[in-house]
Design a protein around this motif. Structure first.
Motif, PDB file in Angstrom:
ATOM      1  N   VAL A 120     -51.668 -12.270  47.806  1.00  0.00           N
ATOM      2  CA  VAL A 120     -52.410 -13.042  47.177  1.00  0.00           C
ATOM      3  C   VAL A 120     -51.609 -13.697  46.056  1.00  0.00           C
ATOM      4  CG1 VAL A 120     -54.614 -13.439  45.819  1.00  0.00           C
ATOM      5  CG2 VAL A 120     -54.638 -12.075  47.908  1.00  0.00           C
ATOM      6  N   ILE A 121     -50.927 -13.181  45.201  1.00  0.00           N
ATOM      7  CA  ILE A 121     -50.164 -13.674  44.186  1.00  0.00           C
ATOM      8  C   ILE A 121     -49.155 -14.450  44.594  1.00  0.00           C
ATOM      9  CG2 ILE A 121     -48.971 -13.068  42.029  1.00  0.00           C
ATOM     10  CD1 ILE A 121     -50.727 -10.638  41.808  1.00  0.00           C
ATOM     11  N   TRP A 122     -48.372 -14.031  45.376  1.00  0.00           N
ATOM     12  CA  TRP A 122     -47.115 -14.707  45.942  1.00  0.00           C
ATOM     13  C   TRP A 122     -47.328 -15.856  46.761  1.00  0.00           C
ATOM     14  CZ3 TRP A 122     -44.910  -9.437  47.889  1.00  0.00           C
ATOM     15  CH2 TRP A 122     -44.151  -8.670  46.980  1.00  0.00           C
ATOM     16  N   LYS A 124     -50.096 -17.472  46.805  1.00  0.00           N
ATOM     17  CA  LYS A 124     -51.261 -18.264  46.213  1.00  0.00           C
ATOM     18  C   LYS A 124     -52.622 -18.940  46.986  1.00  0.00           C
ATOM     19  CE  LYS A 124     -48.128 -19.524  42.418  1.00  0.00           C
ATOM     20  NZ  LYS A 124     -47.646 -20.723  41.623  1.00  0.00           N
ATOM     21  N   HIS A 126     -56.085 -18.113  49.132  1.00  0.00           N
ATOM     22  CA  HIS A 126     -57.457 -17.131  48.799  1.00  0.00           C
ATOM     23  C   HIS A 126     -57.383 -15.977  49.580  1.00  0.00           C
ATOM     24  CE1 HIS A 126     -61.570 -16.282  48.878  1.00  0.00           C
ATOM     25  NE2 HIS A 126     -61.799 -17.281  47.973  1.00  0.00           N
ATOM     26  N   GLU A 202     -60.660 -17.654  35.912  1.00  0.00           N
ATOM     27  CA  GLU A 202     -59.320 -17.526  36.062  1.00  0.00           C
ATOM     28  C   GLU A 202     -58.332 -17.878  35.391  1.00  0.00           C
ATOM     29  OE1 GLU A 202     -55.981 -17.402  39.637  1.00  0.00           O
ATOM     30  OE2 GLU A 202     -58.174 -17.363  40.250  1.00  0.00           O
ATOM     31  N   THR A 203     -58.708 -19.553  35.163  1.00  0.00           N
ATOM     32  CA  THR A 203     -57.817 -20.229  34.321  1.00  0.00           C
ATOM     33  C   THR A 203     -57.492 -19.973  33.051  1.00  0.00           C
ATOM     34  OG1 THR A 203     -57.994 -22.150  35.787  1.00  0.00           O
ATOM     35  CG2 THR A 203     -57.173 -22.542  33.608  1.00  0.00           C
ATOM     36  N   ARG A 206     -55.929 -16.567  32.359  1.00  0.00           N
ATOM     37  CA  ARG A 206     -54.392 -16.914  32.344  1.00  0.00           C
ATOM     38  C   ARG A 206     -54.241 -17.678  30.951  1.00  0.00           C
ATOM     39  NH1 ARG A 206     -54.161 -19.137  36.635  1.00  0.00           N
ATOM     40  NH2 ARG A 206     -54.061 -21.451  36.176  1.00  0.00           N
ATOM     41  N   ARG A 212     -53.509 -11.230  34.642  1.00  0.00           N
ATOM     42  CA  ARG A 212     -54.361 -11.413  35.920  1.00  0.00           C
ATOM     43  C   ARG A 212     -53.585 -10.798  36.882  1.00  0.00           C
ATOM     44  NH1 ARG A 212     -52.772 -15.265  39.507  1.00  0.00           N
ATOM     45  NH2 ARG A 212     -54.243 -15.852  41.053  1.00  0.00           N
ATOM     46  N   ARG A 213     -52.219 -10.956  36.996  1.00  0.00           N
ATOM     47  CA  ARG A 213     -51.545 -10.435  38.358  1.00  0.00           C
ATOM     48  C   ARG A 213     -51.813  -8.838  38.356  1.00  0.00           C
ATOM     49  NH1 ARG A 213     -45.626 -13.628  38.862  1.00  0.00           N
ATOM     50  NH2 ARG A 213     -46.695 -15.819  38.977  1.00  0.00           N
TER      51      ARG A 213
END
Length: 320
Positions: A120-122, A124, A126, A202-203, A206, A212-213
Motif C-alpha cells: 500500500v505504501i510503495w 500508493k 488504495h 492522513e495528510t 503526515r 504514518r508508514r
C-alpha cells in the motif's frame, strides 16, 4: 448535574453512541429470542454462541484496526484458508510439531499482513485494490499446495476450540481478553492514538510528523496475525485445514466492524464496538436458526443490516 458530570455524559453520548446502540440492540434481540424459545436463553445455548463466534471475532479485530486507518483488508479470507492448510499439513498428526508450527503460522500471518501494508505504501494504491489482489494470490497459492483438506492435528488440539476454563469456552475467554488489551492499547498508548490520527486525517498526520508508514505496516501485520489466530481456532474446531475454510470471512469480518460503529472512512470507532457487533450478528444468526429461517434469508438480513448501519453512521458523521 455538575459541569464535570455533564461533560462526561456529553462525551459518552457523542463518542460512544455507536456502542450504546449495539448494546441496546443486543438486549432487545436477547429478550425477543427468550420470548420465542426458552432454549434460546439457556446458558448452554449462549455458551455455544460465544464459542462459535470466536473465529469471526478474531478476524474482525484485525479488520477493525485496518478500517480505523481508513483502509480495509480483503485478503483475510484467503489468508485464513492458506494458513489453516499449512498448519494442519505441516503438523500432520505429530504432537511435537504443534507448538513450533503454531508459532510459525502466527509469524507468517503477520509477515503477509506486513507485505500488504508495505505494498500500500510503495504503490500508493488504495488498500482495497492491494488486498483484493493479495487475496487472489493467496487463494491461488493455497490451491497449488492442496486441492482439499491437508494433513491432520492431534486429537488434543481441539482444546483451542472446545476447551473450557471455569466452565467458559477457552476461545471466547481468550478473545475477550485480547479485545480488552487492544482497546487499552488504542486508548492509552501513543502509537495506538496515532492509528486514529492517520485514519482521521492522513495528510494532517503526515504534516505533524506522525509515523504514518509504521502505523500502516503495523495494522496490516496485526490483521494478518489475527488471521493466523483464526486459522488456528478453525483447525482446532474442524480438526483439519481446508482450502475454503476462510471463504466466508472476508465480507463477514466487515459486518461487525460497521455495525459496531467504526466508520469506513477511518478515525472513528473502536474494537469494543466490534466485539459487541460480533455477538449481535452471532446471536441474530442463532435466533434465525431457532426460527428455522433459511441461510439464504440470513444473508439478506445481514446485508440489510450493513446498509442500514453504514447509512446511520454516515449521516451521524455529517451531522457532526
Amino acid at each position: 448535574m455538575t459541569a464535570l458530570a455533564y461533560r462526561s455524559y456529553n462525551f459518552l453520548t457523542k463518542r460512544q453512541s455507536g456502542l450504546l446502540v449495539v448494546i441496546g440492540l443486543l438486549v432487545l434481540l436477547f429478550l425477543f429470542g427468550a420470548f420465542i424459545s426458552d432454549r434460546f436463553s439457556s446458558a448452554s445455548n449462549l455458551l455455544n454462541v460465544f464459542e462459535q463466534s470466536t473465529g469471526l471475532a478474531l478476524v474482525s479485530l484485525g479488520q477493525t484496526m485496518t478500517v480505523l486507518t481508513a483502509g480495509i483488508d480483503l485478503s483475510v479470507g484467503s489468508m485464513i484458508s492458506l494458513l489453516s492448510v499449512l498448519l494442519s499439513g505441516t503438523i500432520d498428526g505429530e504432537a511435537s510439531r504443534v507448538l513450533p508450527v503454531c508459532l510459525g503460522i502466527l509469524v507468517l500471518g503477520a509477515a503477509i499482513g506486513s507485505l500488504n501494508g508495505l505494498t500500500v505504501i510503495w504503490l500508493k494504491v488504495h488498500p482495497l485494490i492491494v488486498t483484493l489482489g493479495m487475496g487472489a494470490l493467496l487463494q491461488g497459492v493455497t490451491l497449488l499446495y492442496t486441492l482439499g483438506p491437508a494433513g491432520s492435528v492431534p486429537f488434543e488440539f481441539d482444546f483451542v476450540a472446545y476447551g473450557r476454563v471455569a466452565g467458559l469456552p477457552v476461545g471466547a475467554v481468550f478473545t475477550i481478553v485480547l479485545f480488552i488489551l487492544v482497546a487499552l492499547f488504542l486508548r492509552y498508548v501513543p502509537f495506538g492514538r496515532f492509528i486514529y490520527a492517520v485514519g482521521d486525517d492522513e495528510t494532517g498526520a503526515r504534516l505533524m510528523g506522525l509515523p504514518r508508514r509504521r502505523v500502516l505496516v503495523f495494522v496490516y501485520a496485526f490483521s494478518g496475525f489475527c488471521c493466523a489466530l483464526t486459522a488456528i481456532y478453525l483447525v482446532g474446531r474442524f480438526g483439519v485445514g481446508n482450502v475454503y475454510t476462510g471463504q466466508n470471512y472476508t465480507l463477514a469480518s466487515i459486518t461487525p466492524v460497521v455495525v459496531g460503529g467504526t466508520l469506513l472512512t477511518g478515525g472513528r470507532g473502536g474494537v469494543i464496538g466490534t466485539l459487541f457487533g460480533v455477538y449481535l450478528i452471532s446471536l441474530l444468526n442463532n435466533l434465525l436458526n431457532f426460527m428455522d429461517i433459511s441461510t439464504h434469508y440470513q444473508l439478506i438480513i445481514q446485508g440489510l443490516i450493513i446498509i442500514l448501519a453504514v447509512s446511520v453512521y454516515v449521516e451521524k458523521k455529517r451531522a457532526v
